[in-house]
Design a protein around this motif. Structure first.
Motif, mmCIF file in Angstrom:
data_model
loop_
_atom_site.group_PDB
_atom_site.id
_atom_site.type_symbol
_atom_site.label_atom_id
_atom_site.label_comp_id
_atom_site.label_asym_id
_atom_site.label_seq_id
_atom_site.Cartn_x
_atom_site.Cartn_y
_atom_site.Cartn_z
ATOM 1 N N MET A 75 -10.705 0.315 -4.779
ATOM 2 C CA MET A 75 -11.003 -0.107 -3.404
ATOM 3 C C MET A 75 -9.998 0.490 -2.429
ATOM 4 O O MET A 75 -10.352 0.871 -1.301
ATOM 5 C CB MET A 75 -10.992 -1.641 -3.324
ATOM 6 N N GLU A 76 -8.721 0.583 -2.858
ATOM 7 C CA GLU A 76 -7.680 1.126 -1.985
ATOM 8 C C GLU A 76 -7.944 2.585 -1.613
ATOM 9 O O GLU A 76 -7.448 3.071 -0.591
ATOM 10 C CB GLU A 76 -6.317 1.011 -2.674
ATOM 11 N N GLU A 77 -8.735 3.287 -2.441
ATOM 12 C CA GLU A 77 -9.048 4.685 -2.146
ATOM 13 C C GLU A 77 -9.972 4.812 -0.933
ATOM 14 O O GLU A 77 -9.959 5.833 -0.242
ATOM 15 C CB GLU A 77 -9.705 5.339 -3.365
ATOM 16 N N LEU A 78 -10.768 3.743 -0.677
ATOM 17 C CA LEU A 78 -11.763 3.815 0.399
ATOM 18 C C LEU A 78 -11.498 2.830 1.539
ATOM 19 O O LEU A 78 -11.911 3.075 2.677
ATOM 20 C CB LEU A 78 -13.164 3.536 -0.167
ATOM 21 N N TYR A 79 -10.835 1.721 1.226
ATOM 22 C CA TYR A 79 -10.624 0.671 2.222
ATOM 23 C C TYR A 79 -9.188 0.135 2.145
ATOM 24 O O TYR A 79 -8.458 0.441 1.184
ATOM 25 C CB TYR A 79 -11.586 -0.501 1.988
ATOM 26 N N THR A 80 -8.848 -0.672 3.147
ATOM 27 C CA THR A 80 -7.601 -1.446 3.091
ATOM 28 C C THR A 80 -7.989 -2.878 2.737
ATOM 29 O O THR A 80 -8.507 -3.614 3.580
ATOM 30 C CB THR A 80 -6.861 -1.444 4.442
ATOM 31 N N PRO A 81 -7.800 -3.272 1.486
ATOM 32 C CA PRO A 81 -8.236 -4.621 1.083
ATOM 33 C C PRO A 81 -7.464 -5.703 1.836
ATOM 34 O O PRO A 81 -6.343 -5.488 2.298
ATOM 35 C CB PRO A 81 -7.914 -4.661 -0.422
ATOM 36 N N SER A 82 -8.048 -6.874 1.900
ATOM 37 C CA SER A 82 -7.380 -8.023 2.505
ATOM 38 C C SER A 82 -6.202 -8.460 1.643
ATOM 39 O O SER A 82 -6.233 -8.351 0.410
ATOM 40 C CB SER A 82 -8.370 -9.188 2.650
ATOM 41 N N GLY A 83 -5.160 -8.971 2.309
ATOM 42 C CA GLY A 83 -4.005 -9.483 1.576
ATOM 43 C C GLY A 83 -4.364 -10.598 0.627
ATOM 44 O O GLY A 83 -3.734 -10.784 -0.421
#
Length: 867
Positions: A63-71
């Protein structure tokens, strides 16, 4: 294949599809092929449900490759790793408890075996068990390491991006607890563990700037003795310092176990985190010195129990350390590890936990409201006592009553807590019968019963409380220690007053009469007091029904007479008359009675006698509430008169007891909303402005809350103002702004949103106004459906259907919107009579007929399952 295996296979298939989509997107670089962020989050949560944190973290990496996940996603995975680590350690502890054998005891058992084969098998089984536990511990250490690594990633993101990635204090607690519980028990591993935990705490404190008090550095015997200067600030400092043994020549404290234990116990009294840490540091110094051969500093059980008590006290302070209870249990782990440790001068093999040790852990978890963990420690103590029969491990009154009290305190938030507390009480009663027969100390008294009664009172469980009181009365006939007293009866009365159960008011009246009768016959232990009378009057106010006012008035007069005749414990209070006015709300002429009570408190019949109670803010508020409920003509004028009177008495005469508060203003706005007067909406805004101004100037009594703003929204919703929808949403935005500024009590709830929808629904159907109102309604409805902190109710759906009925012209667009709204409502099980009523007004005959046919086919029960 098991159902769980099937479910896992489905999630694995979902993962393969997502990974394929990711690759497809990377190959094509077309935004239309990009997997949604929700698909990642959904898959992560599914893996965590098993829990498989390793699979969840792998998806997070993608997911980090495409988005900034929620904390919050990071936190869920961190907590899953920590949970798995602690779960492993709990399994090890459980295994030890089952066997309850040390390595030496295993050797003794093997020696007692009848032949070499038996001995060999026994030793092999024990060897396999130890290997298994070592393997589980290694896995737990790896899990805690994974949790720490992901926490470090989150902290880095916090520094780079911002507060969304600030780890919660509870997340730090989970990781610290996992590390503390899972490390190896040799000195090297413990030292490494302490360093790691200190680094994590330092990072946490840097982020939260949590402590003003600097930690005391304690690394040597000299450092320990210097802590006595911190004890000088305690109230009983002189008494504590006088106990220290002094060197005859230098007149300074001698470095020995006796003095160190005094210092530890003194630090424990403070309830401060720095003091608890200092106490544990002293313990570590003593262990270190003992290992060097200084036997006079060998810690004993008092040392360990004192350190545990220091952390346990931190759990009950306002600045409590989230992981304080885990620190208590961690000291027990340290004690267990030290058993059998040798030094040049001896061993600590006789160092073993006792009832006080376990009671301290129970207290720590009880203080932080962790009832399940507190009970599990109690069960562990009971199991150890039953296995060993050792007196030092016999559970006592404190062991049980602490858990009992923890469940009672949790009753206000946990529906099962009262039932659980009674189960524990019944177990205690059963055990006590056996114990008293053997001449042992009791573990049940009337305090234990009163604790459970308090749990039922918090939940308004009048019938259960009454039943327990009956048992108490029966047992009290043969056991004076179980006899109910005034507190017992008052607690049951509170349960009845808070109850909606049929017959609760009559039962309260009977209890009062019983108490009066028994006291008249000389039983001073059940003497009625002001709390007794006030609670019965409140019962009439809450559930009295027709005639409640006059019944309550009779009780007030009995109370007044007792006080006038010299019973000072029965003096009426403000609550007496507030509840009396509330009881009069059940009468048709409630306003007349309420005003009569208020007047009687201003002009006492005997002009030479001071009134028993002067009117105060709660009494004025009760009168205002009476006007609000009655809805009589002239209510607005009278409300303004009362407000003016209160302000004059407060500002001109300095009487703080009649200062208008949030409830005062909110009730007046409610009266304005129900009046239908043309000026009411504008006046509600003036009151809101006044409250906000006073609150921002520091007047906390004037702080507006969600009910205040909702009442103002209702003022516009019930008015004929053609711009009522705009005004209503403006007030909603004011609420949100107040909440952003730090007024947590102003956060909009679903009722506030529903009130805005209601204002939209009944906006005059004029072109511009209706179009604006419809747009506002759609935005508000969508906000409720997608919100994280509110959930739509049947009123939300029903009111939006009314918006469609009143503001949309007949068309396919309207029909599709009505259909979609009703289907969503049915899916959530929220179809009520109100929803059906407004559907009939909004839907086309064909659409309505289709839904009615589906309902008649057996779907209606499912559609309304959550009503």
């Amino acid at each position: 294949m098991a159902a769980t295996d099937v479910n896992i296979a489905r999630v694995e298939e979902e993962e393969r599809k997502l990974l394929s989509l990711i690759q497809l997107y990377k190959d094509s670089n077309a935004s239309s092929q990009k997997p949604s962020s929700s698909s990642f989050v959904s898959l992560i949560e599914k893996w965590l449900a098993y829990p498989y944190p390793e699979r969840a973290e792998a998806i997070l990496d993608k997911m980090e490759e495409l988005y900034t996940p929620s904390g919050r996603i990071y936190e869920k995975i961190i907590n899953a790793w920590a949970f798995r680590a602690i779960e492993g350690i709990n399994e090890i502890n459980s295994e030890w408890v089952k066997s309850s054998l040390t390595e030496e005891e295993v050797g003794v058992a093997a020696a007692a075996a009848t032949d070499d084969v038996d001995q060999g098998l026994m030793m092999m089984e024990e060897d396999e068990r130890i290997k298994k536990m070592n393997r589980i511990r290694e896995e737990a250490i790896q899990c805690s390491s994974k949790a720490t690594q992901l926490l470090n990633r989150m902290e880095q993101l916090h520094r780079e991006i911002g507060d969304d990635f600030r780890p919660a204090l509870s997340t730090y607690t989970s990781v610290i607890n996992a590390i503390a519980r899972s490390s190896q028990k040799d000195e090297t591993s413990l030292a490494s563990q302490r360093d790691m935990i200190e680094r994590i705490r330092a990072k946490r404190d840097e982020i939260y700037k949590q402590y003003e008090q600097q930690r005391i550095p304690i690394r040597s015997v000299e450092d320990v003795l210097s802590t006595s200067i911190y004890i000088q600030n305690l109230a009983n400092a002189d008494q504590i310092l006088s106990k220290l043994k002094l060197d005859e020549e230098q007149q300074s404290p001698v470095p020995n176990r006796f003095n160190f234990n005094i210092i530890i116990n003194a630090l424990a009294q403070t309830g401060e985190i720095w003091a608890a840490q200092a106490a544990e540091d002293i313990l570590d110094v003593m262990i270190s010195e003992f290992q060097k051969g200084k036997f006079q500093l060998a810690p004993n059980l008092e040392t360990f129990n004192g350190c545990m008590n220091a952390w346990a006290h931190c759990c009950s302070t306002e600045q409590h350390e989230d992981d304080a209870a885990f620190r208590v249990e961690g000291i027990l782990d340290k004690l267990t590890m030290l058993r059998g440790m040798s030094s040049k001068n001896g061993t600590l093999s006789n160092l073993a936990p006792d009832t006080v040790t376990y009671n301290t852990i129970i207290k720590a978890y009880a203080n932080r409201s962790d009832t399940k963990r507190a009970e599990s420690i109690l069960e562990r103590l009971v199991s150890l006592y039953q296995k060993t029969g050792e007196e030092r491990l016999r559970p006592d009154l404190i062991s049980y009553s602490t858990v009992l009290n923890a469940y009672a305190k949790a009753a206000a938030l946990d529906a099962n807590a009262s039932k659980k507390s009674e189960e524990i009480l019944m177990k205690m009663i059963s055990m006590q019968k056996e114990m008293l027969n053997e001449g042992d100390d009791r573990i049940v008294n009337n305090w234990c019963f009163n604790t459970v009664l308090n749990a039922y009172a918090a939940q308004g469980a009048g019938a259960r409380a009454s039943s327990l009181l009956s048992l108490m009365e029966t047992m009290g006939e043969s056991d004076e220690m179980l006899k109910p007293d005034t507190y017992s009866y008052n607690t049951v009365l509170k349960a009845l007053a808070n109850s909606n159960e049929k017959g609760s008011v009559e039962r309260a009246r009977q209890i009062l009469e019983k108490m009066e009768r028994r006291h008249a016959n000389g039983d001073i232990s059940v003497k009625p007091d002001a709390i007794t009378y006030n609670t019965v009057i409140l019962a009439y106010g809450n559930n009295g029904g027709i005639g409640a006012g006059n019944e309550a008035k009779d009780i007030v007069e009995r109370m007044q007479n007792r006080f006038i005749q010299g019973d000072l414990e029965c003096k009426p209070t403000s609550s007496t008359y507030t509840s009396l006015i509330k009881a009069f709300n059940w009468e048709t002429d409630s306003i007349h009675h309420a005003e009569e009570v208020l007047l009687s408190l201003k002009t006492y019949p005997d002009s030479e006698t001071t009134p028993l109670v002067s009117p105060d803010t709660p009494i004025y508020n009760a009168v205002l509430n009476c006007w609000a409920k009655n809805g009589s003509r002239g209510a607005v004028q009278r409300a303004e008169e009362i407000l003016s009177e209160m302000k004059k008495e407060y500002h001109e005469n300095g009487n703080d007891q009649v200062k208008p508060n949030c409830r005062t203003y909110t009730t007046i706005i409610d009266i304005l909303a129900k009046s239908g007067e043309k000026e009411a909406p504008q006046r509600s805004l003036e009151i809101l402005d006044e409250m906000e101004t006073q609150y921002e100037a520091g007047d906390m009594d004037s702080k507006p809350n969600v009910f205040t703003y909702t009442a103002a929204i209702n003022c516009f919703a019930r008015s004929k103002d053609k711009n009522k929808a705009v005004q209503a949403v403006n007030i909603l935005e004011r609420m949100e702004e107040q909440y952003r500024k730090g007024n947590d009590s102003a956060r909009p709830n679903v009722i506030a949103y529903n009130s805005v929808l209601n204002a939209c629904a009944y906006t005059a159907n004029e072109a511009d106004a209706a179009e604006t109102a419809f747009k506002i309604a759609c935005l508000v409805f969508d906000e409720v459906r997608t919100s994280c902190h509110v959930q739509p109710t049947h009123v939300t759906y029903g009111t939006f259907l009314r918006v469609c009925a009143n503001l949309m012209p007949t068309s396919d667009v309207k029909n599709r919107l009505v259909e979609a709204t009703f289907k969503r409502c049915a899916k959530e099980g929220l179809v009520s009579n109100m929803v059906w009523r407004n559907l009939k007004a909004a839907a086309s005959p064909l659409l309505l007929g289709d839904f009615l046919e589906q309902a008649n086919s057996g779907l209606e029960a499912n559609w309304s399952r959550n009503i």
